[in-house]
Design an enzyme around this catalytic site. Structure first.
Site, PDB file in Angstrom:
ATOM      1  N   GLU A  29       0.847  -1.190   0.000  1.00  0.00           N
ATOM      2  CA  GLU A  29       0.000   0.000   0.000  1.00  0.00           C
ATOM      3  C   GLU A  29       0.882   1.239   0.000  1.00  0.00           C
ATOM      4  OE1 GLU A  29      -1.930  -1.329   3.475  1.00  0.00           O
ATOM      5  OE2 GLU A  29      -3.291  -2.650   2.384  1.00  0.00           O
ATOM      6  N   SER A  57      -6.108  -4.342   0.763  1.00  0.00           N
ATOM      7  CA  SER A  57      -6.642  -5.679   0.502  1.00  0.00           C
ATOM      8  C   SER A  57      -5.554  -6.688   0.852  1.00  0.00           C
ATOM      9  CB  SER A  57      -6.984  -5.727  -0.994  1.00  0.00           C
ATOM     10  OG  SER A  57      -7.904  -6.698  -1.293  1.00  0.00           O
ATOM     11  N   GLU A  58      -5.108  -6.631   2.111  1.00  0.00           N
ATOM     12  CA  GLU A  58      -3.878  -7.337   2.485  1.00  0.00           C
ATOM     13  C   GLU A  58      -3.949  -8.837   2.214  1.00  0.00           C
ATOM     14  OE1 GLU A  58      -5.434  -5.239   4.729  1.00  0.00           O
ATOM     15  OE2 GLU A  58      -4.082  -3.509   4.625  1.00  0.00           O
ATOM     16  N   GLN A  80       2.632  -1.645   6.162  1.00  0.00           N
ATOM     17  CA  GLN A  80       2.911  -0.428   6.935  1.00  0.00           C
ATOM     18  C   GLN A  80       2.710  -0.629   8.429  1.00  0.00           C
ATOM     19  OE1 GLN A  80       0.666   2.916   5.452  1.00  0.00           O
ATOM     20  NE2 GLN A  80       1.215   2.479   3.337  1.00  0.00           N
ATOM     21  N   PHE A  86      -1.414 -10.099  11.497  1.00  0.00           N
ATOM     22  CA  PHE A  86      -2.486 -10.943  12.043  1.00  0.00           C
ATOM     23  C   PHE A  86      -3.530 -11.215  10.958  1.00  0.00           C
ATOM     24  CE2 PHE A  86      -1.504  -8.587  16.227  1.00  0.00           C
ATOM     25  CZ  PHE A  86      -0.510  -9.494  16.556  1.00  0.00           C
ATOM     26  N   HIS A 128      -1.521  -0.577  16.346  1.00  0.00           N
ATOM     27  CA  HIS A 128      -0.379  -0.222  15.486  1.00  0.00           C
ATOM     28  C   HIS A 128       0.959  -0.435  16.194  1.00  0.00           C
ATOM     29  CE1 HIS A 128      -3.185   1.428  12.644  1.00  0.00           C
ATOM     30  NE2 HIS A 128      -2.294   2.133  11.989  1.00  0.00           N
TER      31      HIS A 128
END
Lengths: 323, 332
Positions: A29, A57-58, A80, A86, A128
């Site tokens: 991304e 859209s990992e 990122q 996960f 994060h």
């Protein structure tokens, strides 16, 4: 001698590997504008067929990279945010990692997963700030956590060239580290070979990633009273067990500082293996995040969940005092 | 009367060749179920009976250098793409002579040599993998395509819809084959799919159509169109192939006998049999010759599977890493 930043080292490694091997391509991304800086300049240099900005859209692009690898490419994916691992644990741990064994060795999945900014960034809050390298070591995915710019370059280059999936954690606590390096001497660093940053005779401190720099600071603080050896495993899976054993032959005492949650963190595995197989003259100790840590937002609370130099210093002194 | 030897090879009349694939897959599944009962095949299988026209028709429209990804119900795909039935059966039996050297089994059968990038045991997981392989082909300047099989259960998986988005966005040469066999394990499609399967494709601008998945020729013709689009750089196509799952979700049901459909319903579903549909299109003598040839082939496949050596336990961690790296043993 040029002064190389850790981030620039990552960027240089990707660029060099793309330059030497057409099969290397980058997915992620915002990799075009390089919001993390790790991919700066690559889109312009290598074009949109090799540097692909993805939708958010990992799971799809992580699976996509596996397919591209099965078809002969060597994708590197940038995430990122460490917690995105996960989200894509299925695609990495259950798919990419298992293809070699499940197919009886018919194929390979050479994908690199790069996390430029793993662990806490201080006040980036609960979703994060994770540092899930132990999770990947646990499932047997090759896992590296470089501490210095030269090692960041060398381990990332090795990861890209490796025929298996490799997760590269670049701790946010190390991204600002700089060192003077001879650029021509930058070279791949093999997996599973640790590095002794400081030799000592009283206690071995195994430090992971950015914590290497904290361990070196503590070793310096204690110089004169305790002789601390700082051992940086560099890759957690595979792990340099023989290097650790050799260090413990000299010191006989072990402290691990590990930015994992305490239960099932890599620190526990290091201590267990040392206790089973290596020379110890005092009970080993570890400094980790708390059990089940979710990093709270407020800065003081965030820091309260991370290993500190004071905790490490106390653990070293206790290890020496105990034996 | 037709010459029996004329139908034994792959380069015969297309209708006979399609029948042969359907018959091969049907016979393979019947024998595999017998081997499950005999405890030669452990772990059970997900029988493909009733859906053979989909594997046969789709693979008839592919080239040998095209690739597929398959599902937990994958034997039909693997065989139709050209894997050796004997080595496939040996894989089900966990022998070193199997496609995957006994490391994959029914749910992971793979044969990269014929373009089978693996059956996959996580519903929908292979769709983005197929998309990535397809993209890599296009990047390499080739006109190879990838075809991904998935079931009606998979269209509720997020990663499948994400993969639709990526494939359409990047116009990858991919054929999406949704095998709607009426059930996601015990759940009827109508109870798991809001909207429609075709509507999901439409949402991403992917051309889609429904095909009679019990008719091998209809499936082949629809696939040929989709493959042509993909080769021409026009991106993915979705085919919803409807069929009825004749047998259990998994052979576990043969003993557990969960009740989610009536015997009458199953009998009605079995009435539309791809074996009979395609069999009716070829001369009776040709059909008989094919049946005999396939039966003999499968006899040999079963014998080959049963004769194969079991892997040496000392090799359990072989192939874990493509680089040959050795993992630590569990006891030292």
């Amino acid at each position: 001698m040029p002064n190389l930043s850790y981030l620039k080292a990552l960027n240089r490694a990707i660029g060099d590997e793309m330059g030497r091997d057409e099969a290397v391509c980058v997915f992620g991304e915002d990799v075009g504008v390089a919001v993390t800086h790790a991919t700066a300049g690559l889109l312009k240099r290598f074009g949109p067929d090799r540097v692909l900005d993805t939708p958010i859209s990992e799971q799809a692009f992580t699976g996509f990279a596996t397919g591209a690898a099965l078809a002969g490419l060597r994708p590197l994916i940038e995430f990122q945010i460490p917690a995105l691992l996960f989200l894509v644990f299925e695609q990495i741990a259950n798919q990419a990692h298992k293809f070699s064994l499940m197919t009886g060795g018919q194929t390979r999945v050479p994908v690199t997963y790069l996390l430029p900014g793993s662990g806490s960034r201080e006040s980036w809050a609960g979703q994060h700030s994770d540092h899930p390298y132990s999770l990947f070591a646990h499932v047997g995915v090759k896992t590296v956590v470089p501490a210095t710019p030269a090692d960041a370059y060398g381990l990332l280059a090795t990861a890209i060239r490796d025929d298996d999936p490799v997760v590269v954690f670049a701790p946010s606590g190390a991204l600002g580290v700089r060192e003077d390096v001879d650029l021509a001497a930058l070279a791949p660093v093999p997996l599973g070979v640790g590095r002794i940053h400081r030799s000592g005779t009283d206690v071995t401190v195994v430090a992971v990633g950015h914590l290497v720099h904290d361990a070196l600071a503590v070793a310096e603080e204690l110089a004169g009273t305790v002789s601390v050896e700082v051992f940086d495993p560099r890759s957690l899976f595979p792990f340099d067990w023989s290097g650790l054993a050799a260090s413990l032959e000299r010191t006989g005492r072990l402290v691990v500082v590990d930015d994992s949650n305490r239960t099932c963190g890599i620190g526990g595995e290091i201590i267990a293996t040392a206790a089973e197989e290596m020379r110890l003259i005092a009970p080993p100790r570890r400094v980790t995040r708390p059990d089940g840590a979710v990093l709270p937002f407020a800065r003081g609370l965030d820091l309260a969940c991370q290993p500190t130099r004071a905790q490490l210093r106390a653990a070293v002194e206790k290890a020496v005092g105990d034996g | 009367m037709a010459d029996p030897t004329a139908v034994a090879g792959p380069t015969t009349d297309p209708a006979a060749a399609l029948y042969r694939t359907v018959a091969l897959v049907r016979g393979f599944e019947q024998r595999a179920i017998e081997l499950v009962r005999a405890k030669v095949v452990l772990g059970g299988i997900h029988p493909y009976t009733g859906q053979e026209a989909i594997a046969a028709g789709t693979c008839a429209a592919l080239r040998p250098d095209d690739v597929i990804t398959s599902t937990h119900r994958g034997h039909g795909h693997v065989l139709a793409k050209g894997a050796d039935p004997a080595r496939t059966m040996a894989e089900l039996a966990g022998r070193t002579t199997g496609l995957n050297r006994g490391r994959g089994g029914s749910m992971h059968a793979a044969d990269f040599g014929v373009g089978v990038l693996g059956a996959n045991a996580i519903v929908g997981a292979a769709v983005p993998i197929a998309a990535g392989a397809a993209w890599a082909f296009r990047r390499a300047g080739s006109d190879r395509v990838a075809l991904s099989y998935f079931g009606d259960g998979a269209v509720s998986q997020g990663v499948v819809l994400e993969a639709f988005n990526l494939a359409a966005l990047w116009r990858v040469p991919l054929v999406l084959v949704c095998e709607n066999n009426g059930f996601a394990t015990s759940m009827r499609t109508a109870d798991t799919v809001a909207g429609s399967i075709l509507g999901r494709a439409a949402a991403f601008g992917i051309p889609a159509r429904s095909v009679d998945g019990t008719d091998p020729e209809a499936v082949r013709d629809a696939t040929a169109e989709a493959v042509a689009r993909a080769r021409a750089g026009e991106g993915p196509t979705l085919l919803e192939c409807t069929a009825y799952r004749f047998d259990a979700h998994h052979t576990w049901e043969h003993t557990a006998r969960p009740r989610y459909r009536t015997d009458e319903e199953v009998a009605a579903g079995r009435a539309r049999d791809p074996l009979e549909i395609q069999g009716a299109r070829i001369p009776a003598a040709t059909r008989a010759a094919i049946d005999a040839e396939v039966a003999e082939l499968l006899d040999r496949a079963v014998a080959f599977a049963c004769e194969g050596p079991h892997p040496d336990p000392a090799t359990a961690l072989d192939h874990l890493y493509a680089t040959g790296m050795r993992a630590r043993a569990g006891a030292r």
